[in-house]
Design a protein around this motif. Structure first.
Motif, short mmCIF file in Angstrom:
data_model
loop_
_atom_site.label_atom_id
_atom_site.label_comp_id
_atom_site.label_asym_id
_atom_site.label_seq_id
_atom_site.Cartn_x
_atom_site.Cartn_y
_atom_site.Cartn_z
N PRO A 152 0.83 -1.21 0.00
CA PRO A 152 0.00 0.00 0.00
C PRO A 152 0.86 1.25 0.00
O PRO A 152 1.97 1.27 0.55
N VAL A 153 0.33 2.31 -0.59
CA VAL A 153 1.05 3.59 -0.62
C VAL A 153 0.28 4.69 0.12
O VAL A 153 0.86 5.73 0.44
N SER A 154 -1.00 4.48 0.38
CA SER A 154 -1.80 5.50 1.06
C SER A 154 -1.84 5.21 2.57
O SER A 154 -1.56 4.09 3.02
N LEU A 155 -2.20 6.23 3.35
CA LEU A 155 -2.30 6.07 4.79
C LEU A 155 -3.40 5.08 5.15
O LEU A 155 -3.21 4.21 6.01
N GLU A 156 -4.55 5.20 4.49
CA GLU A 156 -5.65 4.29 4.77
C GLU A 156 -5.27 2.85 4.44
O GLU A 156 -5.58 1.92 5.20
N GLY A 157 -4.58 2.67 3.32
CA GLY A 157 -4.14 1.33 2.94
C GLY A 157 -3.17 0.74 3.93
O GLY A 157 -3.22 -0.46 4.23
N ARG A 158 -2.28 1.57 4.47
CA ARG A 158 -1.32 1.07 5.45
C ARG A 158 -1.99 0.73 6.77
O ARG A 158 -1.57 -0.21 7.46
N ILE A 159 -3.03 1.46 7.12
CA ILE A 159 -3.78 1.13 8.34
C ILE A 159 -4.45 -0.24 8.18
O ILE A 159 -4.44 -1.08 9.09
N VAL A 160 -5.03 -0.46 7.00
CA VAL A 160 -5.62 -1.77 6.73
C VAL A 160 -4.55 -2.86 6.80
O VAL A 160 -4.78 -3.96 7.33
N ALA A 161 -3.35 -2.57 6.28
CA ALA A 161 -2.26 -3.54 6.31
C ALA A 161 -1.87 -3.89 7.75
O ALA A 161 -1.65 -5.06 8.08
N VAL A 162 -1.80 -2.88 8.61
CA VAL A 162 -1.46 -3.13 10.01
C VAL A 162 -2.51 -4.01 10.68
O VAL A 162 -2.18 -4.95 11.42
N MET A 163 -3.78 -3.75 10.40
CA MET A 163 -4.84 -4.56 10.97
C MET A 163 -4.74 -6.01 10.51
O MET A 163 -4.91 -6.94 11.30
N LEU A 164 -4.44 -6.22 9.22
CA LEU A 164 -4.29 -7.59 8.72
C LEU A 164 -3.07 -8.28 9.33
O LEU A 164 -3.12 -9.47 9.63
N MET A 165 -1.99 -7.53 9.50
CA MET A 165 -0.81 -8.13 10.12
C MET A 165 -1.10 -8.59 11.54
O MET A 165 -0.72 -9.70 11.94
N LEU A 166 -1.76 -7.73 12.32
CA LEU A 166 -2.09 -8.10 13.70
C LEU A 166 -3.01 -9.32 13.73
O LEU A 166 -2.85 -10.21 14.57
N TYR A 167 -3.98 -9.33 12.81
CA TYR A 167 -4.88 -10.48 12.77
C TYR A 167 -4.11 -11.75 12.38
O TYR A 167 -4.36 -12.83 12.92
N GLY A 168 -3.18 -11.62 11.42
CA GLY A 168 -2.40 -12.78 11.00
C GLY A 168 -1.57 -13.35 12.14
O GLY A 168 -1.47 -14.57 12.31
N ILE A 169 -0.96 -12.47 12.95
CA ILE A 169 -0.19 -12.95 14.11
C ILE A 169 -1.11 -13.70 15.07
O ILE A 169 -0.77 -14.77 15.58
N GLY A 170 -2.28 -13.11 15.34
CA GLY A 170 -3.23 -13.79 16.21
C GLY A 170 -3.72 -15.11 15.64
O GLY A 170 -3.89 -16.09 16.36
N LEU A 171 -3.92 -15.14 14.32
CA LEU A 171 -4.38 -16.38 13.68
C LEU A 171 -3.33 -17.47 13.79
O LEU A 171 -3.65 -18.63 14.09
N LEU A 172 -2.07 -17.12 13.57
CA LEU A 172 -1.01 -18.12 13.71
C LEU A 172 -0.95 -18.65 15.13
O LEU A 172 -0.76 -19.85 15.36
N GLY A 173 -1.11 -17.75 16.11
CA GLY A 173 -1.13 -18.20 17.50
C GLY A 173 -2.31 -19.11 17.78
O GLY A 173 -2.18 -20.12 18.50
N THR A 174 -3.45 -18.79 17.20
CA THR A 174 -4.64 -19.63 17.39
C THR A 174 -4.44 -21.01 16.78
O THR A 174 -4.76 -22.03 17.40
N VAL A 175 -3.91 -21.05 15.56
CA VAL A 175 -3.68 -22.34 14.90
C VAL A 175 -2.66 -23.16 15.67
O VAL A 175 -2.83 -24.38 15.87
N THR A 176 -1.59 -22.51 16.14
CA THR A 176 -0.59 -23.23 16.93
C THR A 176 -1.20 -23.79 18.21
O THR A 176 -0.94 -24.94 18.58
N GLY A 177 -2.02 -22.97 18.87
CA GLY A 177 -2.68 -23.45 20.09
C GLY A 177 -3.63 -24.59 19.81
O GLY A 177 -3.70 -25.55 20.59
N MET A 178 -4.35 -24.53 18.69
CA MET A 178 -5.27 -25.61 18.33
C MET A 178 -4.51 -26.90 18.07
O MET A 178 -4.92 -27.98 18.51
#
Length: 279
Positions: free
Chosen positions: A175-201
């Protein structure tokens, strides 16, 4: 009594409203995605999609206010539903408007609570697919009109969302826009949480399998011990029966001998002569 009545009314309304909110969230996803993906959409249909988005946002707002009114403890309700409150209060920020679709996640979460072991995997997988789709739409909405943007079509946005949520990040799209980068940060945080959830499962699944194997082995060991005990008891019963037979025979033999010695009529008889000692 009034508090119990309010609680019953609140729970009844929550159960009845969930399917309607689910349908509204699905419809919102459609009317949000259509103008973004189809850039040649007629202006009338585009305006209708935007109007439908605001109507659905109003439905979510009324639902939240009504549940707040029926809640037995309103402060506790607000604390427990901060995510719903964020969906209501952030309608003006374009990427975050898509957070209303995440009512689907809340619905799936309630379904998972009914049968935790059977539904958690389905909840994690379905929410992951949905968040990737939502993230791709939000990113495309933020980037497609920005000069110099790389993410300008939905396939590219979907590829970017997948690489971002899995924390791979090839760097070919960004992403090159501020809004796009905010969306990217949200997806990154969700991805980290998802990996933790899968590992825990996976860890929970392995522990469950190990516990099941241990329980099965213990049951086999208990059955072997029980079988050995039954065999030992059977042997003891056989030995006791044999001892009783021997004892009965000894008692019988001992009783005959005592009768012969004590019988005075047999002193001069042949039995007395035969049994007398020889000089």
């Amino acid at each position: 009594m009034k508090s119990r009545s309010n609680r019953g009314t609140f729970e009844s309304y929550a159960r009845r409203s969930e399917p309607l909110l689910l349908a509204a969230a699905v419809l919102f996803c459609v009317v949000y995605a259509w103008p973004i993906i189809d850039l040649e959409l007629r202006p009338g249909l585009r305006d209708l999609c935007f109007l439908t988005q605001w109507v659905i946002w109003g439905v979510f707002l009324l639902d939240y206010l009504f549940r707040l009114y029926l809640a037995p403890q309103r402060a506790a309700f607000v604390k427990a539903n901060l995510f719903d409150l964020a969906i209501i209060l952030l309608p003006m920020f374009r990427p975050l408007r898509l957070l209303r679709v995440l009512v689907l996640l809340r619905y799936l979460g309630k379904e998972a609570e009914a049968n935790l072991q059977g539904q958690v995997a389905w909840y994690a997988v379905s929410s992951a697919f949905m968040v990737v789709f939502i993230g791709a739409l939000a990113e495309l909405s933020a980037e497609q009109q920005v000069p110099g943007a790389v993410i300008v079509d939905f396939p590219t946005a979907l590829w970017w969302a997948i690489t971002t949520v899995t924390t791979v990040g090839y760097g070919d799209t960004y992403p090159v826009s501020l809004e796009g980068r905010i969306v990217a940060v949200m997806l990154m945080l969700y991805g980290i949480g998802l990996l933790g959830t899968v590992t825990g499962m996976l860890a929970s699944w392995l522990v469950e399998k190990v516990d099941a194997a241990d329980a099965l082995r213990d049951s086999f060991r208990d059955e072997e011990i029980a079988e050995d005990s039954r065999q030992s008891i059977a042997k003891l019963e056989a030995e006791i029966s044999a001892l009783r037979a021997d004892l009965a025979e000894l008692v019988a033999l001992s009783g005959g001998r005592v009768g012969g010695v004590a019988d005075p009529s047999g002193v001069e008889g042949s039995g007395s002569v035969e049994n007398s000692p020889k000089n």
